[in-house]
Design a protein around this motif. Structure first.
Motif, PDB file in Angstrom:
ATOM      1  N   TRP A  18      69.375  22.035  25.504  1.00 48.06           N
ATOM      2  CA  TRP A  18      68.496  23.187  25.276  1.00 48.06           C
ATOM      3  C   TRP A  18      67.035  22.805  25.503  1.00 48.06           C
ATOM      4  CZ3 TRP A  18      64.607  23.804  21.652  1.00 48.06           C
ATOM      5  CH2 TRP A  18      64.046  25.082  21.598  1.00 48.06           C
ATOM      6  N   ALA A  19      66.601  21.672  24.958  1.00 48.31           N
ATOM      7  CA  ALA A  19      65.208  21.234  25.104  1.00 48.31           C
ATOM      8  C   ALA A  19      64.869  20.990  26.573  1.00 48.31           C
ATOM      9  CB  ALA A  19      64.960  19.981  24.272  1.00 48.31           C
ATOM     10  N   ALA A  20      65.781  20.382  27.313  1.00 50.04           N
ATOM     11  CA  ALA A  20      65.533  20.134  28.737  1.00 50.04           C
ATOM     12  C   ALA A  20      65.423  21.446  29.503  1.00 50.04           C
ATOM     13  CB  ALA A  20      66.659  19.273  29.314  1.00 50.04           C
ATOM     14  N   MET A  21      66.303  22.396  29.230  1.00 49.56           N
ATOM     15  CA  MET A  21      66.257  23.688  29.914  1.00 49.56           C
ATOM     16  C   MET A  21      64.983  24.448  29.569  1.00 49.56           C
ATOM     17  SD  MET A  21      70.237  24.899  29.672  1.00 49.56           S
ATOM     18  CE  MET A  21      69.941  26.460  30.457  1.00 49.56           C
ATOM     19  N   MET A  22      64.551  24.408  28.322  1.00 54.71           N
ATOM     20  CA  MET A  22      63.321  25.096  27.931  1.00 54.71           C
ATOM     21  C   MET A  22      62.096  24.448  28.573  1.00 54.71           C
ATOM     22  SD  MET A  22      64.006  27.783  26.374  1.00 54.71           S
ATOM     23  CE  MET A  22      62.340  28.221  25.978  1.00 54.71           C
ATOM     24  N   THR A  23      62.086  23.123  28.682  1.00 53.44           N
ATOM     25  CA  THR A  23      60.966  22.435  29.330  1.00 53.44           C
ATOM     26  C   THR A  23      60.842  22.862  30.780  1.00 53.44           C
ATOM     27  OG1 THR A  23      61.194  20.547  27.849  1.00 53.44           O
ATOM     28  CG2 THR A  23      60.031  20.165  29.921  1.00 53.44           C
ATOM     29  N   ALA A  59      73.619  17.081  18.713  1.00 52.64           N
ATOM     30  CA  ALA A  59      72.511  16.400  19.380  1.00 52.64           C
ATOM     31  C   ALA A  59      72.532  16.650  20.885  1.00 52.64           C
ATOM     32  CB  ALA A  59      72.565  14.898  19.089  1.00 52.64           C
ATOM     33  N   VAL A  60      73.712  16.661  21.488  1.00 57.02           N
ATOM     34  CA  VAL A  60      73.828  16.926  22.925  1.00 57.02           C
ATOM     35  C   VAL A  60      73.389  18.360  23.235  1.00 57.02           C
ATOM     36  CG1 VAL A  60      75.488  17.210  24.820  1.00 57.02           C
ATOM     37  CG2 VAL A  60      75.575  15.174  23.379  1.00 57.02           C
ATOM     38  N   VAL A  61      73.834  19.312  22.435  1.00 55.91           N
ATOM     39  CA  VAL A  61      73.448  20.711  22.648  1.00 55.91           C
ATOM     40  C   VAL A  61      71.936  20.865  22.515  1.00 55.91           C
ATOM     41  CG1 VAL A  61      73.604  23.044  21.662  1.00 55.91           C
ATOM     42  CG2 VAL A  61      75.676  21.680  21.993  1.00 55.91           C
ATOM     43  N   LEU A  62      71.341  20.234  21.511  1.00 54.03           N
ATOM     44  CA  LEU A  62      69.895  20.300  21.314  1.00 54.03           C
ATOM     45  C   LEU A  62      69.139  19.665  22.482  1.00 54.03           C
ATOM     46  CD1 LEU A  62      67.647  21.149  19.373  1.00 54.03           C
ATOM     47  CD2 LEU A  62      67.829  18.901  18.316  1.00 54.03           C
ATOM     48  N   GLU A  84      57.158  35.404  33.767  1.00 55.68           N
ATOM     49  CA  GLU A  84      58.552  35.565  33.381  1.00 55.68           C
ATOM     50  C   GLU A  84      59.223  34.214  33.271  1.00 55.68           C
ATOM     51  OE1 GLU A  84      60.984  38.425  35.314  1.00 55.68           O
ATOM     52  OE2 GLU A  84      59.264  39.662  35.817  1.00 55.68           O
ATOM     53  N   ILE A  85      59.927  34.019  32.174  1.00 57.61           N
ATOM     54  CA  ILE A  85      60.694  32.793  31.991  1.00 57.61           C
ATOM     55  C   ILE A  85      62.029  32.994  32.683  1.00 57.61           C
ATOM     56  CG2 ILE A  85      61.791  31.293  30.289  1.00 57.61           C
ATOM     57  CD1 ILE A  85      59.475  31.830  28.457  1.00 57.61           C
ATOM     58  N   PRO A  86      62.427  32.066  33.568  1.00 60.32           N
ATOM     59  CA  PRO A  86      63.642  32.280  34.353  1.00 60.32           C
ATOM     60  C   PRO A  86      64.918  32.410  33.525  1.00 60.32           C
ATOM     61  CG  PRO A  86      62.533  30.249  35.010  1.00 60.32           C
ATOM     62  CD  PRO A  86      61.746  30.857  33.898  1.00 60.32           C
ATOM     63  N   LEU A  87      64.959  31.838  32.345  1.00 58.62           N
ATOM     64  CA  LEU A  87      66.142  31.947  31.494  1.00 58.62           C
ATOM     65  C   LEU A  87      65.897  33.018  30.451  1.00 58.62           C
ATOM     66  CD1 LEU A  87      66.959  28.204  30.860  1.00 58.62           C
ATOM     67  CD2 LEU A  87      68.111  29.774  32.383  1.00 58.62           C
ATOM     68  N   GLY A  88      66.440  34.180  30.647  1.00 54.23           N
ATOM     69  CA  GLY A  88      66.302  35.223  29.650  1.00 54.23           C
ATOM     70  C   GLY A  88      65.502  36.397  30.162  1.00 54.23           C
ATOM     71  N   PRO A  89      65.277  37.381  29.296  1.00 54.91           N
ATOM     72  CA  PRO A  89      64.599  38.608  29.706  1.00 54.91           C
ATOM     73  C   PRO A  89      63.095  38.420  29.826  1.00 54.91           C
ATOM     74  CG  PRO A  89      65.181  38.683  27.401  1.00 54.91           C
ATOM     75  CD  PRO A  89      65.773  37.415  27.944  1.00 54.91           C
ATOM     76  N   THR A  90      62.438  39.445  30.330  1.00 57.05           N
ATOM     77  CA  THR A  90      60.991  39.455  30.440  1.00 57.05           C
ATOM     78  C   THR A  90      60.378  39.540  29.052  1.00 57.05           C
ATOM     79  OG1 THR A  90      61.290  40.688  32.476  1.00 57.05           O
ATOM     80  CG2 THR A  90      59.085  40.651  31.567  1.00 57.05           C
TER      81      THR A  90
END
Length: 147
Positions: A40-45, A34-37, A119-125
Motif C-alpha cells: 500500500w505504501a509503495a502504491m501511494m508513493t 506488514a506485506v499489505v502495508l 488526479e491520483i491515478p488510483l481511485g476517484p477524483t
C-alpha cells in the motif's frame, strides 16, 4: 483423624503439553499485515508522485499544506496565489482550490504550500469531504464571491 478427601485418579497425571499443532500462528498474520502495508505504501508513493503538478499548472488542484496549518493561513495562501479556495477536505491540511491563470501551483508553493496534486491515478477524483467524482464543467459555474 484425617479430614482430607482421598486423592482422585486425575491428580496423579502430569499437566498436558502445550499444543504445537498445525494452525497458522500470529507471526504469519503479522507478516501478512506488514506485506499489505508495504505494498500500500509503495502504491501511494507512486500515485502521489504521478499526481504532483508542475509549477506552471492552473485549474482545479488539491493544495497540500503542512499538517497543523491553520485554516485561515491556508485560505490566505490560496488567495494570495491568485486562486479560489473551493473547499477543505477531511484531512485538514489539504484544500481543493482553483487557479485560473498559468503558474498557480508555483505561486501556491511560494505562499507556503508543500505542493499541489491533480488526479491520483488510483481511485476517484478528489472532491467533497474525502473523494468523489467531479464534473469540471459544472465547477466553472461555482463562484465564491459576488461580482
Amino acid at each position: 483423624m484425617n479430614d482430607r478427601p482421598p486423592p482422585s485418579p486425575m491428580s496423579d497425571m502430569p499437566p498436558p503439553a502445550p499444543s504445537t499443532g498445525g494452525g497458522i500462528g500470529h507471526g504469519f498474520a503479522l507478516a501478512l499485515g506488514a506485506v499489505v502495508l508495504a505494498v500500500w505504501a509503495a502504491m501511494m508513493t507512486v500515485s502521489v508522485r504521478q499526481a504532483a503538478l508542475p509549477d506552471d499548472t492552473e485549474g482545479l488542484v488539491l493544495a497540500v499544506f503542512r499538517p497543523g496549518t491553520p485554516d485561515d493561513e491556508a485560505f490566505g495562501a490560496m488567495v494570495r496565489a491568485g486562486g479560489e479556495p473551493v473547499r477543505a477536505t477531511w484531512l485538514g491540511f489539504a484544500w481543493v482550490a482553483r487557479g485560473r491563470e498559468a503558474g498557480f501551483v508555483g505561486r501556491l508553493k511560494s505562499e507556503g504550500a508543500l505542493g499541489a496534486l491533480g488526479e491520483i491515478p488510483l481511485g476517484p477524483t478528489l472532491g467533497g469531504c474525502s473523494a468523489e467524482p467531479v464534473d469540471s464543467s459544472k465547477m466553472a459555474s461555482v463562484r465564491l464571491q459576488p461580482q
